[in-house]
Scaffold this motif. Sequence first.
Motif, PDB file in Angstrom:
ATOM      1  N   TYR A 170       0.850  -1.189   0.000  1.00 62.24           N
ATOM      2  CA  TYR A 170       0.000   0.000   0.000  1.00 62.24           C
ATOM      3  C   TYR A 170       0.885   1.238   0.000  1.00 62.24           C
ATOM      4  CZ  TYR A 170      -4.580   2.088   0.545  1.00 62.24           C
ATOM      5  OH  TYR A 170      -5.765   2.746   0.308  1.00 62.24           O
ATOM      6  N   GLU A 216       2.681   4.577  -2.783  1.00 59.21           N
ATOM      7  CA  GLU A 216       2.913   5.105  -4.135  1.00 59.21           C
ATOM      8  C   GLU A 216       3.732   4.124  -4.954  1.00 59.21           C
ATOM      9  OE1 GLU A 216       3.131   8.821  -5.277  1.00 59.21           O
ATOM     10  OE2 GLU A 216       2.284   9.750  -3.491  1.00 59.21           O
ATOM     11  N   GLN A 217       3.208   3.786  -6.115  1.00 62.70           N
ATOM     12  CA  GLN A 217       3.858   2.812  -6.979  1.00 62.70           C
ATOM     13  C   GLN A 217       5.280   3.236  -7.361  1.00 62.70           C
ATOM     14  OE1 GLN A 217       2.777   1.478 -11.304  1.00 62.70           O
ATOM     15  NE2 GLN A 217       1.367   0.539  -9.839  1.00 62.70           N
ATOM     16  N   VAL A 246      -5.200  -0.325  -5.023  1.00 70.14           N
ATOM     17  CA  VAL A 246      -3.834   0.188  -4.873  1.00 70.14           C
ATOM     18  C   VAL A 246      -2.860  -0.992  -4.793  1.00 70.14           C
ATOM     19  CG1 VAL A 246      -2.253   1.465  -3.344  1.00 70.14           C
ATOM     20  CG2 VAL A 246      -4.582   2.321  -3.753  1.00 70.14           C
ATOM     21  N   ASN A 286      -2.690  -3.021  -8.170  1.00 69.65           N
ATOM     22  CA  ASN A 286      -1.867  -2.313  -9.168  1.00 69.65           C
ATOM     23  C   ASN A 286      -0.386  -2.379  -8.820  1.00 69.65           C
ATOM     24  OD1 ASN A 286      -4.084  -1.618 -10.750  1.00 69.65           O
ATOM     25  ND2 ASN A 286      -4.407   0.295  -9.651  1.00 69.65           N
ATOM     26  N   ASN A 287      -0.070  -2.255  -7.538  1.00 69.53           N
ATOM     27  CA  ASN A 287       1.330  -2.306  -7.123  1.00 69.53           C
ATOM     28  C   ASN A 287       1.919  -3.704  -7.285  1.00 69.53           C
ATOM     29  OD1 ASN A 287       1.528   0.397  -6.608  1.00 69.53           O
ATOM     30  ND2 ASN A 287       1.153   0.204  -4.408  1.00 69.53           N
TER      31      ASN A 287
END
Length: 146
Positions: free
Chosen positions: A13, A15-16, A51, A54-55
């Motif tokens: 969890y 920022e990518q 989130v 996607n990560n």
Amino acid sequence: GENIHTLAETSGYGEQKNLLKLADVTDIFYFDFKLWDPDAFRYYTGGDIEVIKNNLRALSLTGKDIVLRVPVIHGITDTDSNIMDLFRVADEYGLKSIQLLPYNQSAPEKYGWVGRPYSLNGNLSPGDRINEIMSMAPVGISVTVE
């Protein structure tokens, strides 16, 4: 090179771009797999599973070793549907290692130490479910207990 081996543990969890920067200097990721269902994830964690999805997708594309780590909590993360999601995700992303983490009965006490409320109640120990989960694993996926 110094041949320094690096490992990062993440909930996934965040920022990518930060996760991918970390991937540049990390050999293995321990990646939490709690709940894959969006409603259950939001209910128990307050977060947005998209989130994490996607990560995990982006991190898997780096080719780094990723170990999915599952806190096995009776009636919450050890349901048939969540375990099927776990194995499907591992297969979909080419992940070969899963670690099962049996529920820690001292968790409520630890929350108290840091002044945070603990909302789970009852006997959450997975008991024999650990062995059942291990026997459900598809060929090619290593499942161990930590």
